[in-house]
Write a protein that holds these residues in place. Structure first.
Motif, PDB file in Angstrom:
ATOM      1  N   GLU A  21       0.296   0.973   3.754  1.00 31.41           N
ATOM      2  CA  GLU A  21      -1.077   1.338   3.328  1.00 31.41           C
ATOM      3  C   GLU A  21      -1.860   0.145   3.557  1.00 31.41           C
ATOM      4  O   GLU A  21      -1.433  -1.123   3.122  1.00 31.41           O
ATOM      5  N   LYS A  22      -2.886   0.381   4.144  1.00 32.12           N
ATOM      6  CA  LYS A  22      -3.713  -0.719   4.691  1.00 32.12           C
ATOM      7  C   LYS A  22      -4.209  -1.761   3.806  1.00 32.12           C
ATOM      8  O   LYS A  22      -3.948  -3.262   3.929  1.00 32.12           O
ATOM      9  N   ARG A  23      -4.977  -1.668   2.501  1.00 33.12           N
ATOM     10  CA  ARG A  23      -5.314  -2.360   1.730  1.00 33.12           C
ATOM     11  C   ARG A  23      -4.290  -3.109   0.859  1.00 33.12           C
ATOM     12  O   ARG A  23      -4.306  -4.455   0.841  1.00 33.12           O
ATOM     13  N   SER A  24      -2.970  -2.677   0.336  1.00 33.94           N
ATOM     14  CA  SER A  24      -2.159  -3.229  -0.335  1.00 33.94           C
ATOM     15  C   SER A  24      -1.019  -3.690   0.431  1.00 33.94           C
ATOM     16  O   SER A  24      -0.434  -4.861  -0.083  1.00 33.94           O
ATOM     17  N   GLY A  25      -0.952  -3.282   1.536  1.00 30.84           N
ATOM     18  CA  GLY A  25       0.158  -3.708   2.267  1.00 30.84           C
ATOM     19  C   GLY A  25       1.622  -3.194   2.137  1.00 30.84           C
ATOM     20  O   GLY A  25       2.502  -3.571   2.543  1.00 30.84           O
ATOM     21  N   LEU A  26       1.650  -2.377   1.010  1.00 29.83           N
ATOM     22  CA  LEU A  26       2.862  -1.595   0.797  1.00 29.83           C
ATOM     23  C   LEU A  26       3.202  -0.689   1.907  1.00 29.83           C
ATOM     24  O   LEU A  26       2.358  -0.077   2.421  1.00 29.83           O
ATOM     25  N   SER A  27       4.614  -0.555   2.176  1.00 30.47           N
ATOM     26  CA  SER A  27       5.091   0.377   3.118  1.00 30.47           C
ATOM     27  C   SER A  27       6.288   0.957   2.674  1.00 30.47           C
ATOM     28  O   SER A  27       7.120   0.645   1.709  1.00 30.47           O
ATOM     29  N   TYR A  28       6.540   1.957   3.494  1.00 28.97           N
ATOM     30  CA  TYR A  28       7.960   2.826   3.211  1.00 28.97           C
ATOM     31  C   TYR A  28       8.529   3.120   4.655  1.00 28.97           C
ATOM     32  O   TYR A  28       7.741   3.485   5.580  1.00 28.97           O
TER      33      TYR A  28
END
Length: 677
Positions: free
Chosen positions: A577-584
């Motif tokens: 997710e680009k804005r938050s930087g969260l990834s899976y």
């Protein structure tokens, strides 16, 4: 024109004449010639005005020639190119569409098909499945009761859907005409038709495998089926094929000794000079796991929903379900199961409720007519039921804003009503309603099915009984139970899981078969776990020699990526997710397999049988002119002339208005000029 209308025209002519004569000859002024001119103009004005008001009608008959429709359906699958018939098919299509004799006799509509029937715009022969039965039924739905002649240009090798030999019998019987593409010569061939294996297996257990093989030929062949895993032979068996014994199902068990996705290769050999060896090998896979969820369904009254729940839950082979009467359930049972489903709770459920509350354990509650509502309201603090014993029939209304988990393609519009509580149901805690109640077609905000999270505990609530009817309706509509079973599976998965809630959730399979499109879906939540529809999600995929990056498209209730061009390989991926930087991060394997490369020749015998049974025509691609001649000479396909009779106005309004304006203007100017005004 009707006789009465003619009489009316004569009458208004007499009235107009009398009025004009009376006006200019009752008290004669000026010369006789002037009075004749003015009387004539006045007659013309009055007559045209009355004629305009009368608006006489006449019957008009038009004739239309209706041509029978020629429905051309072209096989657009990869097998056409594999048989090296790509250019030949295109020339066949052009010849049929542009034939002057056919266009004079028929109205030609063109379609293409692979897995689905579509309007023909261009042919690329990239469809990875062929469903001939769906193409036949699709044409029937398009034309319904209209007269049409279906022509299918295909190799006849259908690898998806129903057997097209029988698809015409359930529809209004139509002559099916075939133009055969590909080599019609039958060669000796050994092939693996299909492999049936469970999606999951359990570590150190044996799992069943069924492999169906086929032989095409007249000689006796001693063939060997071999199954390998990581280069080692794990199963081997011989079988003697002949013209009369030309198929064999091999049933055996393999041991699951390693966790993860395990790939197997099945190969059958026995012919020395076999032309098509692609269909001699088939890959399959199974995911080996070391755990299985256990679900307990406990009840106070018997109901068909109990069996329905068990069947739906066990469609996921990672789960097992037991049904027990509440009187036979103890605290040991509660600890032994991952989820407890309480069906129609009453005062007998007090001990199990106390134990569940003590353990703060997740639960799935189904409250209906037999539920003791006063007991239910006091034993827990999440839901308050109305204190009456009345029920009503309610239909499900899907909440499009439901965000706890994603349900693809869920459609509850035609689901039958079930028995639900009469009155308003109140839910406290962090609740999310999946289905509202619709009563007599009126949408309400009264919950029917929902989930809630309270004090770290997850609960699912269904306020009605009769969901066995939903599963039946799913089968009636789709000929399977997948939609309903997936709904129950998602609810059980939510309730049985004690994992923390992640803000980025990705749904995918651990392995896919080559030739099928791959779909990965994702959902992103903010810090309050509210779904974010404008999130910017990107997926990055890496294989052994390739990388792929693409944004995920928003699909109403989540995000989705469709991957259709990946080659068989093992891939890792990450969704960011680009804005938050969260990834899976995750991974999957694509098993090599191409349905369209399993045959080197056309299935001529099957198409011939279908054509004969339906009184249709079958020709090879080199004898297309024979098909055209037979269609042109067939008396069943003749244009018809349709007569359309309608009443239209016998007058032209514009011309009458011009006459009225002109006559009145001329009369006024003449009277003005002669001093009569």
């Amino acid at each position: 024109m009707a006789v009465s209308t003619i009489l009316y025209i004569i009458l208004i002519g007499i009235i107009s004449l009398i009025t004009a004569i009376f006006f200019y000859f009752y008290k004669p002024e000026r010369s006789r010639n002037l009075r004749y001119i003015l009387s004539g103009l006045r007659f013309l004005s009055i007559f045209t005005i009355l004629l305009l008001l009368l608006n006489p009608q006449i019957k008009q008959v038009t004739y239309t020639t209706i041509k029978p429709k020629l429905a051309l359906a072209v096989d657009n699958s990869e097998s056409i190119e594999y048989l090296r018939a790509k250019s030949g098919v295109k020339s066949l299509v052009n010849k049929l569409i542009n034939d002057k004799r056919l266009n004079k006799r028929f109205e030609i509509d063109s379609y293409k098909f692979g897995g689905e029937l579509q309007v023909l715009d261009s042919l690329d022969f990239l469809e990875n499945t062929t469903d001939v039965a769906n193409a036949i039924s699709g044409l029937s739905k398009i034309y319904k009761d209209d007269s049409y002649i279906p022509i299918l240009i295909t190799d006849g090798n259908s690898n998806l859907g129903a057997n097209y030999r029988y698809s015409n019998t359930s529809l209004k019987k139509k002559p099916l005409n075939f133009v055969v593409v590909g080599d019609t010569t039958q060669y000796e061939d050994l092939s693996i038709l299909r492999t049936n294996v469970n999606k999951y297996a359990y570590l150190k257990n044996e799992f069943p495998v069924e492999i169906t093989t086929s032989y095409q030929g007249v000689q006796q062949v001693n063939a060997i089926l071999t199954v390998k895993h990581k280069g080692s032979v794990v199963y081997k068996e011989r079988y003697l094929y002949s013209e009369s014994s030309n198929s064999k199902k091999f049933n055996f068990h393999l041991r699951a000794s390693e966790i993860g996705v395990q790939n197997y290769t099945a190969t059958i050999t026995g012919l020395s000079n076999e032309k098509n060896t692609v269909n001699n090998t088939m890959n399959f896979a199974v995911e080996v796991i070391d755990q299985r969820s256990k679900i307990l369904i406990t009840y106070s009254v018997l109901h068909p929903d109990l069996g329905t729940l068990k069947k739906s839950i066990e469609q996921n082979q990672l789960r097992s379900a037991d049904i027990k009467n509440i009187n036979s359930v103890n605290s040991t049972d509660i600890n032994a199961y991952d989820l407890i489903i309480l069906f129609e709770p009453d005062s007998q459920f007090e001990n199990i409720y106390n134990e569940l509350n003590k353990l703060n354990k997740n639960r799935f509650i189904i409250a209906g007519k037999a539920t003791n509502r006063r007991f239910f309201n006091t034993i827990q603090q999440v839901v308050t039921l109305p204190l009456n014993n009345q029920t009503e029939e309610v239909q499900p209304l899907l909440n499009k804003d439901f965000s706890t988990f994603q349900l693809e393609d869920l459609d509850l519009k035609n689901y039958p009503p079930i028995q639900a509580q009469f009155g308003t149901v109140k839910i406290s805690g962090q609740s999310d309603i999946l289905v509202y109640q619709r009563i007599n077609g009126v949408a309400t905000k009264n919950p029917l099915l929902g989930v809630t999270t309270l004090a770290g505990r997850k609960e699912v609530y269904l306020f009605g009984t009769g969901i066995y009817q939903w599963r039946m309706q799913n089968f009636i509509a789709e000929a399977n139970f997948k939609e309903f079973d997936k709904l129950i599976d998602k609810l059980v998965q939510f309730a049985a899981s004690n994992d923390r809630k992640d803000r980025l959730l990705v749904d995918f399979e651990r392995f896919y078969y080559g030739g099928n499109s791959i779909k990965l879906s994702a959902r992103f939540f903010d810090q309050n776990y509210i779904f974010v529809p404008n999130a910017q999600l990107t997926i990055k995929i890496s294989g052994s020699d390739s990388t792929y990056e693409s944004p995920l498209a928003f699909k109403g209730t989540g995000f989705e990526a469709t991957l259709s061009n990946l080659t068989p390989d093992t891939y890792t991926f990450s969704v960011i997710e680009k804005r938050s930087g969260l990834s899976y991060s995750g991974g999957f394997t694509i098993i090599p397999y191409n349905l369209e490369h399993q045959n080197m020749n056309a299935d001529y015998n099957k198409m011939k049988l279908v054509a004969q049974e339906s009184e249709g025509i079958i020709v090879t691609s080199t004898h297309l002119d024979d098909l055209i001649d037979q269609l042109l000479n067939d008396d069943r396909y003749t244009p018809v002339q349709r007569a359309t009779e309608r009443n239209v106005s016998a007058i032209n309004y514009i011309i009458l208005l011009i006459i009225i304006a002109s006559s009145l203007s001329c009369e006024w100017f003449i009277r003005k000029y002669n001093g009569l005004i």
